[in-house]
Design a protein around this motif. Sequence first.
Motif, PDB file in Angstrom:
ATOM      1  N   LYS A 159       0.825  -1.201   0.000  1.00 60.48           N
ATOM      2  CA  LYS A 159       0.000   0.000   0.000  1.00 60.48           C
ATOM      3  C   LYS A 159       0.860   1.252   0.000  1.00 60.48           C
ATOM      4  O   LYS A 159       2.055   1.223   0.301  1.00 60.48           O
ATOM      5  N   GLU A 160       0.224   2.355  -0.319  1.00 60.80           N
ATOM      6  CA  GLU A 160       0.922   3.621  -0.474  1.00 60.80           C
ATOM      7  C   GLU A 160       1.673   4.030   0.789  1.00 60.80           C
ATOM      8  O   GLU A 160       2.679   4.726   0.724  1.00 60.80           O
ATOM      9  N   THR A 168      11.109   3.537   4.704  1.00 58.81           N
ATOM     10  CA  THR A 168      10.482   2.397   4.042  1.00 58.81           C
ATOM     11  C   THR A 168      10.327   2.607   2.544  1.00 58.81           C
ATOM     12  O   THR A 168      10.236   1.641   1.787  1.00 58.81           O
ATOM     13  N   GLY A 169      10.299   3.852   2.125  1.00 56.84           N
ATOM     14  CA  GLY A 169      10.130   4.140   0.700  1.00 56.84           C
ATOM     15  C   GLY A 169      11.332   3.758  -0.141  1.00 56.84           C
ATOM     16  O   GLY A 169      11.185   3.287  -1.274  1.00 56.84           O
ATOM     17  N   ARG A 176      11.699  -2.310  -6.838  1.00 55.32           N
ATOM     18  CA  ARG A 176      10.715  -2.255  -7.929  1.00 55.32           C
ATOM     19  C   ARG A 176       9.402  -2.905  -7.484  1.00 55.32           C
ATOM     20  O   ARG A 176       8.752  -3.612  -8.243  1.00 55.32           O
ATOM     21  N   SER A 177       9.065  -2.664  -6.221  1.00 58.02           N
ATOM     22  CA  SER A 177       7.796  -3.154  -5.703  1.00 58.02           C
ATOM     23  C   SER A 177       6.636  -2.427  -6.385  1.00 58.02           C
ATOM     24  O   SER A 177       6.820  -1.368  -6.994  1.00 58.02           O
ATOM     25  N   ILE A 178       5.467  -3.005  -6.271  1.00 60.00           N
ATOM     26  CA  ILE A 178       4.280  -2.443  -6.920  1.00 60.00           C
ATOM     27  C   ILE A 178       3.405  -1.785  -5.858  1.00 60.00           C
ATOM     28  O   ILE A 178       3.032  -2.411  -4.871  1.00 60.00           O
ATOM     29  N   GLN A 179       3.100  -0.531  -6.098  1.00 54.88           N
ATOM     30  CA  GLN A 179       2.304   0.231  -5.149  1.00 54.88           C
ATOM     31  C   GLN A 179       0.849   0.241  -5.585  1.00 54.88           C
ATOM     32  O   GLN A 179       0.529   0.444  -6.745  1.00 54.88           O
ATOM     33  N   THR A 213      -4.917  -9.166   4.092  1.00 53.01           N
ATOM     34  CA  THR A 213      -4.756  -8.479   5.365  1.00 53.01           C
ATOM     35  C   THR A 213      -3.926  -9.370   6.281  1.00 53.01           C
ATOM     36  O   THR A 213      -3.597 -10.504   5.935  1.00 53.01           O
ATOM     37  N   VAL A 214      -3.583  -8.852   7.449  1.00 60.01           N
ATOM     38  CA  VAL A 214      -2.811  -9.603   8.426  1.00 60.01           C
ATOM     39  C   VAL A 214      -3.746 -10.481   9.252  1.00 60.01           C
ATOM     40  O   VAL A 214      -4.830 -10.054   9.644  1.00 60.01           O
ATOM     41  N   THR A 215      -3.321 -11.716   9.513  1.00 64.81           N
ATOM     42  CA  THR A 215      -4.156 -12.646  10.268  1.00 64.81           C
ATOM     43  C   THR A 215      -3.372 -13.284  11.406  1.00 64.81           C
ATOM     44  O   THR A 215      -2.156 -13.162  11.487  1.00 64.81           O
TER      45      THR A 215
END
Length: 365
Positions: A159-160, A168-169, A176-179, A213-215
Amino acid sequence: MESKTQENSNSGSIIGADEPKHITFPYDYTPVHPQLHQYKKQSFFHRFISKPIYSVLKPLVLVFRVSMILLFLFIQAILLTMIDFGTDKEKPQTVFRRKLFRLTTKICCSIILLAQGFVVKVVRKPAKNSKSAISVMNHRSGYDILVNGIIGVDGMIGKEAYTSNFLTGAPFKASRSIQIGKKNQTKSGFQILKERFTSGQNWPPITVYAEGTVTSFGVILRLRTGCFRLGLPIQPVALKFFYEEPFEWLFETVPEHFLATGNNLTGRIEASFLDVMSQQAGEWPRQFADRVGKAMADEIGSVYVPYQSEDVYYFNGKGDISKCTEEYLRDYGWMGTLKDYKEMCKKAGLNWRYEWPKEKFANIE
């Protein structure tokens, strides 16, 4: 005239046919709440030695851990910014720069996790000569991103919020992660993945947290199907945490989560690379995703459940009950939202962070 349900021998998908809107969950399962801890007895060592020691040293330990996190996130960000300097952000890194990236992240992420009391061990390595553009990983906490850097999976879909600050940016951009989730974004994560991996360029593997999501450690949610619609081989990577105190990043705020992780002086994270899996002939993406999710859950001793991220959002008070799965409402609809469950536990004298059976609340008003 050819049938509209002709099978594609390359990807296993069915050409010209729309996937059914609902495909029944194919496995038996034991209900486990995806956002609550499961009670377990603590070891003698933790209960009578490490926990008392930590209660005395907690302020010093927290200062040390915060300092190490910030220091090595900063060092990593500086080094990765230098490695990425002057490159075209719309193209893959060169092989040499990618090797430098992996070495840098492995060292920095290992030190950060070690400072938190965790070591990472790859208990099942990737098969030789196995190649896959997409890695699917279960999502347990913010530590999963650090594990990525240690085990050599370069980028991720995130996520953005990950790109909103320098610390972290920098690794997000260099990998080359996807935002996703950007304002005015017109393309879905699926569309971006499809364009990337049909471009013919040497893009690095991407990790997809397909649960959405986190579980909790007890379950793997029914996987979302986006990346499974590409017709590409999937590399499942299953993470298993060994710990004494619960610390999943579930409903906690960032400070609460960090304080909770501090309760563990020692811990271990095991990563298992399962065999690369491909879509079978005549198999819908939904069925492919379920097969991968079940294999991951079996690998780490979790339960693959029919619940989905919409159930988690509802429990956290951020979603719509009309979007919940029938299975979740049948198993846990009685809990209401987290706010409701907290109130029930308060009246019953129970710790609301744990899952308790409905019978425990039979006598409360």
